[in-house]
Design an enzyme around this catalytic site. Structure first.
Site, mmCIF file in Angstrom:
data_model
loop_
_atom_site.group_PDB
_atom_site.id
_atom_site.type_symbol
_atom_site.label_atom_id
_atom_site.label_comp_id
_atom_site.label_asym_id
_atom_site.label_seq_id
_atom_site.Cartn_x
_atom_site.Cartn_y
_atom_site.Cartn_z
ATOM 1 N N ASP A 303 66.034 48.242 45.183
ATOM 2 C CA ASP A 303 65.385 46.982 44.807
ATOM 3 C C ASP A 303 64.124 46.732 45.639
ATOM 4 O O ASP A 303 63.982 47.218 46.756
ATOM 5 C CB ASP A 303 66.356 45.807 44.975
ATOM 6 C CG ASP A 303 66.831 45.650 46.408
ATOM 7 O OD1 ASP A 303 67.210 46.665 47.021
ATOM 8 O OD2 ASP A 303 66.820 44.513 46.924
ATOM 9 N N GLU A 304 63.234 45.956 45.082
ATOM 10 C CA GLU A 304 62.088 45.360 45.781
ATOM 11 C C GLU A 304 61.215 46.382 46.528
ATOM 12 O O GLU A 304 60.704 46.110 47.603
ATOM 13 C CB GLU A 304 62.573 44.269 46.746
ATOM 14 C CG GLU A 304 63.271 43.122 46.036
ATOM 15 C CD GLU A 304 63.734 42.029 46.989
ATOM 16 O OE1 GLU A 304 63.761 40.861 46.571
ATOM 17 O OE2 GLU A 304 64.087 42.337 48.147
ATOM 18 N N SER A 305 61.050 47.548 45.941
ATOM 19 C CA SER A 305 60.099 48.510 46.497
ATOM 20 C C SER A 305 58.767 48.267 45.795
ATOM 21 O O SER A 305 58.614 48.586 44.612
ATOM 22 C CB SER A 305 60.594 49.942 46.260
ATOM 23 O OG SER A 305 59.734 50.869 46.855
#
Length: 662
Positions: A303-305
């Site tokens: 997530d959230e890269s």
């Protein structure tokens, strides 16, 4: 063995509610002659589970009980008939069903597996109730099985480390509520929490010395398995991975050097997906971790890269162009494809957050949805199994009611029958930015018990008032495992005031709850180094005052002239606020740690006066001055605004009282 054949009123305090329950005549009295028999199958795990049950039964009742397990069913008070051990490594297909029948002559628990028997023993313990001078098991017939196969709790130990003792008492609570997956978030920008002997600098430089040894991790896995709970580890990659790079900058997409990230939120740093050496490193690490965590699934985060570091690296940009990758999402998909091969090599299946969903992803990958039901549904329509987490983020400080009414698979869903079968269940998420070992229990419990019922029980079990009635009982039961969700508030108040004289502060705290993660982050700019020692850390989410005041005011306003009981209870409540207010204001003024609560203490006194005056007027005992309603509503509006990182739980029903008092 004693039998009681007279009709006993069954007080149903079971959480989760069984799939099928019927009450019978009479009850079974628990006495010192209570014995257990396991006439069919026995193994070490079943025997240990029976032993724990008997110790807890003895603690609940004060009745001395033999811990010996008989072979013959004849004469036993409780017969536990299990068909077999179940799976060697518990999976999502483990049979957790059981039946439980209690009569005035005793009880019989039947299950196909040891895990099913463990679930039934938890129900048996919840059935125990007091009946004048004895403790009894009321006569019931239960046929039970879970609605969803995946019923999890995720704890983030990357942001703030949680000792093994915290994990194990949490597992006890999970088992009591029939949750079956402990999702252990072990790595993040702020800390690498699991020992690697192949790569010792992961914890040597990336953990502040706060991590689980491999021996401790195996202990947790064994502790969980003994209670029928799977442990799914999460190693968040390619983003949320700064702690990896402190010791091993060569696997990152930037030059370094790196240090543990103290700030929260999304970081730009990420692993380098273009180098073979990155995958060689991950291959070794994952292979090592599979010797500790036997579960067939491994969570890779994903997530959230944000791709910033990739876009700022000319070599990586060139790689993307050479491979016709139009954006960084395509590069992350490339990374996941390579990672999937590593997992398959080590006989593991992949779980990832929403961001891993890509058209090229194999269908055996499980998608965990933090984005919501729409994302979960979209994944199922593409053929992917899914787990819903979005409505169950505990750091949002929502009420048990809100969590309880959110369903992973409502009957209104437009999914087809085959698509519905892909929704495995749900997972509660306890992110760790703003908690530590002394406050974590109050953030998880008892709200998670309500969510556990949503995951286990039939969809039509949705009576909020009855849920809160049973939740109050379950909250007390959970304390027996050493959980501190109730006691910690007093500990926090004593620390804040520096005295044991906290009666007034208790009254004040009873109508306060913490603001959400985002509100606190904006108001305090928390980081990993922020001391968690303010009023917001002492008070509990969704305290009994919130729902209790709603119900009380609603009932009173139906007919103020006739509802004498409700009128008296409201008057007594507001009188207790008025009495406590001066001491609260004094103690707040004397404690620097409570300085940010000064405004709330003043508002507390104002709200007490408003409530008292409204009830007196509605009861026909007083006349309100001109402008009273306008001024009172203005005061409530002011109390609604953010202040001191805590919010009042009773403003909506107070507003109803004021509006009714015209």
């Amino acid at each position: 063995m004693n039998a009681q054949t007279a009709q006993t009123t069954f007080n149903n305090t079971l959480i989760p509610q069984p799939a099928k329950l019927a009450t019978g005549q009479g009850s079974f009295v628990l006495s010192s002659s209570f014995t257990v028999a396991a006439p069919h199958f026995r193994d070490e795990r079943l025997d240990a589970g029976i032993g724990r049950m008997l110790h807890r039964l003895e603690y609940q009742t004060g009745v001395p009980i033999t811990k010996d397990i008989q072979k013959e069913a004849a004469g036993a008070a409780l017969v536990i008939d299990v068909q077999g051990a179940g799976e060697a490594v518990q999976s999502i297909d483990e049979d957790e069903s059981y039946s439980l029948n209690v009569t005035s002559n005793g009880a019989k628990l039947q299950a196909n597996t040891v895990v099913g028997a463990l679930r039934g023993m938890e129900t048996l313990l919840q059935l125990v109730q007091a009946d004048r001078t004895d403790y009894i098991l009321p006569a019931v017939s239960i046929e039970d099985a879970p609605r969803f196969r995946w019923r999890g709790l995720m704890i983030d130990c990357g942001r703030h480390f949680e000792p093994v003792s915290v994990i194990e008492r949490t597992l006890d609570g999970m088992a009591a509520l029939k949750l079956n997956v402990f999702h252990w978030h072990l790595t993040d920008d702020q800390g690498f929490r699991i020992e690697s002997k192949l790569n010792p600098k992961l914890t040597g430089m990336g953990s502040d010395g706060l991590y689980y040894t491999q021996e401790q991790a195996r202990e947790v896995v064994a502790y969980a398995r003994a209670r029928g709970i799977r442990v799914v580890p999460e190693f968040d990659i390619p983003g949320h991975s700064v702690s990896w790079f402190v010791g091993y900058p060569e696997i990152s997409s930037g030059p370094g050097p790196y240090k543990i990230r103290r700030e929260f939120g999304i970081s730009d740093e990420a692993m380098d997906p273009t180098r073979d050496s990155t995958y060689k490193f991950l291959d070794g690490f994952i292979g090592e971790m599979t010797t500790i965590f036997p579960d067939p699934y491994l969570h890779i985060g994903g997530d959230e890269s944000n791709g910033v570091q990739w876009k700022n690296n000319p070599r990586i940009v060139e790689f993307m162009q050479k491979h016709d990758m139009k954006d960084t999402a395509a590069l992350q998909a490339y990374f996941n494809q390579h990672l999937l091969k590593i997992l398959e090599k080590h006989h593991r299946s992949m779980i990832g957050w929403d961001e891993v969903l890509n058209p090229g992803l194999p269908k055996d990958v499980i998608i965990q949805s933090w984005r919501g039901a729409e994302s979960l549904t979209a994944g199922a329509k593409q053929g992917y199994q899914g787990i819903l987490s979005a409505p169950y983020y505990l750091d949002g400080m929502k009420s048990a009611e809100q969590h309880y009414l959110a369903d992973p698979l409502p009957s209104t869903s437009d999914l087809t029958a085959p698509q519905r079968a892909l929704i495995l269940g749900g997972e509660v998420c306890m992110w760790g930015e703003q908690l530590y070992e002394h406050t974590i229990d109050s953030r998880i419990w008892p709200r998670t018990a309500a969510i556990a019922e949503r995951f286990w029980s039939p969809e039509n079990v949705r009576d909020v008032e009855d849920m809160y009635r049973r939740l109050a009982v379950m909250s007390v039961r959970l304390e027996a495992f050493g959980l501190t969700h109730l006691s910690q508030e007093d500990v926090g108040l004593r620390a804040l005031t520096g005295t044991t004289d906290i009666d007034a502060m208790r009254v004040f705290a009873s109508i306060l709850e913490p603001v959400s993660f985002h509100e606190r982050y904006q108001g305090q700019h928390t980081s990993q180094l922020t001391p968690l020692d303010h009023l917001v850390d002492a008070v509990r989410p969704d305290p009994p005052s919130r729902y209790g005041m709603e119900v009380l005011v609603r009932s009173f306003l139906e007919n103020p002239a006739q509802h004498e009981k409700e009128r008296q209870e409201l008057q007594d409540t507001f009188a207790s606020w008025l009495k406590a207010a001066p001491d609260v204001q004094r103690q707040v003024s004397e404690s620097p740690l409570l300085a940010d609560a000064a405004g709330r203490a003043q508002q507390f006194a104002e709200l007490a006066k408003i409530g008292s005056e409204a009830v007196a007027h509605l009861s026909g005992g007083s006349t309100l001055p001109d402008g009273w309603k306008q001024n009172s509503l203005a005061a409530i509006d002011a109390a609604q605004k953010p202040q001191g990182l805590v919010r009042f739980t009773v403003l909506a029903p107070l507003r109803e009282l004021v509006n009714a008092a015209q």
